[in-house]
Design an enzyme around this catalytic site. Sequence first.
Site, PDB file in Angstrom:
ATOM      1  N   LYS A 136       0.880  -1.174  -0.355  1.00 55.50           N
ATOM      2  CA  LYS A 136      -0.057  -0.469   0.218  1.00 55.50           C
ATOM      3  C   LYS A 136       1.067   1.249  -0.267  1.00 55.50           C
ATOM      4  O   LYS A 136       0.568   2.181  -0.208  1.00 55.50           O
ATOM      5  CB  LYS A 136      -0.934  -0.219   1.275  1.00 55.50           C
ATOM      6  CG  LYS A 136      -1.689  -0.980   1.155  1.00 55.50           C
ATOM      7  CD  LYS A 136      -3.548  -0.656   2.082  1.00 55.50           C
ATOM      8  CE  LYS A 136      -4.336  -2.057   2.042  1.00 55.50           C
ATOM      9  NZ  LYS A 136      -5.133  -1.942   2.917  1.00 55.50           N
ATOM     10  N   ASP A 190     -10.641   2.025   2.051  1.00 55.02           N
ATOM     11  CA  ASP A 190     -10.283   1.071   3.860  1.00 55.02           C
ATOM     12  C   ASP A 190     -11.053   1.846   4.730  1.00 55.02           C
ATOM     13  O   ASP A 190     -12.106   0.966   5.708  1.00 55.02           O
ATOM     14  CB  ASP A 190      -8.285   0.760   4.204  1.00 55.02           C
ATOM     15  CG  ASP A 190      -8.413  -0.152   3.492  1.00 55.02           C
ATOM     16  OD1 ASP A 190      -8.845  -1.043   2.851  1.00 55.02           O
ATOM     17  OD2 ASP A 190      -6.946  -0.257   3.579  1.00 55.02           O
TER      18      ASP A 190
END
Length: 282
Positions: A68, A105
């Site tokens: 990420k 997220d």
Amino acid sequence: MTAIDQYAVFGHPINHSKSPRIHGLFAEQTGQRLQYRAADVPAELFRSAVETFFADGGKGLNCTVPLKELAWQFADRLGDRALLAKAVNTLARQTDGRILGDNTDGVGLLNDLTINHRIPLRASRILVLGAGGATRGIVAPLLEQAPAQLVIANRTLEKAEAIADEFADLGELHACGYADLNSRFDVILNATSASLGGDLPPLADDILADGGCCYDLAYANQPTAFVNWGLRHGASLSLDGLGMLVEQAAEAFYLWRGVRPDTCPVIDLLNRERTVPPLRND
Ligand code: NDP
């Protein structure tokens, strides 16, 4: 006939990823024509794998552990959520060919907590365990809910303190070690990766308020160690992160396709496919 639009999730390891199934179900439900695959991409191969994917006409990527931060560095443009989180889980090729990086997220977690499970966050005392990439993605949306208190506890205190400093402008949040936790919380979110190894952070027995909720961002076919901890300590709801996974995927799907899938039937189906249903105390 035009080629089918290509999407993928890159991560390492990736073999148990549910993302291809989730996006396949979204595509079927919304009538979108696309293919979505999982690829095992270690960090050292990330840049070349992403460049090849987009050079071959790929439309969008999800990036998971441990990629990420690399995805954040790779993106040509960053959405506000990714700018704040310094982590990207979704890359999207835009019409001008540039690559947008976003982080879905946080909204995924919020949608699961507040819409799917009606867990109140406003004016709640919230504890986040862990100070890794997932915590970076969820702190800003949690602060937007105006909790009474937001505390980040981590094994490595400096990492929690760094996040508290970075996000200080958005609201009040405190960092501490596990041994310093001395009050009760209405919502405890486990954003450590301890569950993946069957472990638990060292938690005192009295930190969950009566009727409080526990939520493990990790998910598995069996209840995780933290979901079981919540149940043993009287949580009214003790959930794992399968709903968050589906919700963050839905937000990525919307970014790519401009169509918002209905997440509930997908969550229900994936729950039915687990060997054990999610556990509740109510
Ligand atoms: P990172 O590797 O970035 O961070 C891991 C964190 O866990 C660190 O704070 C680390 O502490 C802590 N930790 C690891 N092992 C232990 C242990 N045994 N005891 C206490 N603390 C521990 O991971 P991410 O932040 O990316 O992911 C965290 C979790 O969230 C994972 O389980 C991941 O699967 C899940 N997740 C789920 C999503 C979903 O959609 N459901 C989306 C994103 C993440 P330290 O800093 O001291 O090393």
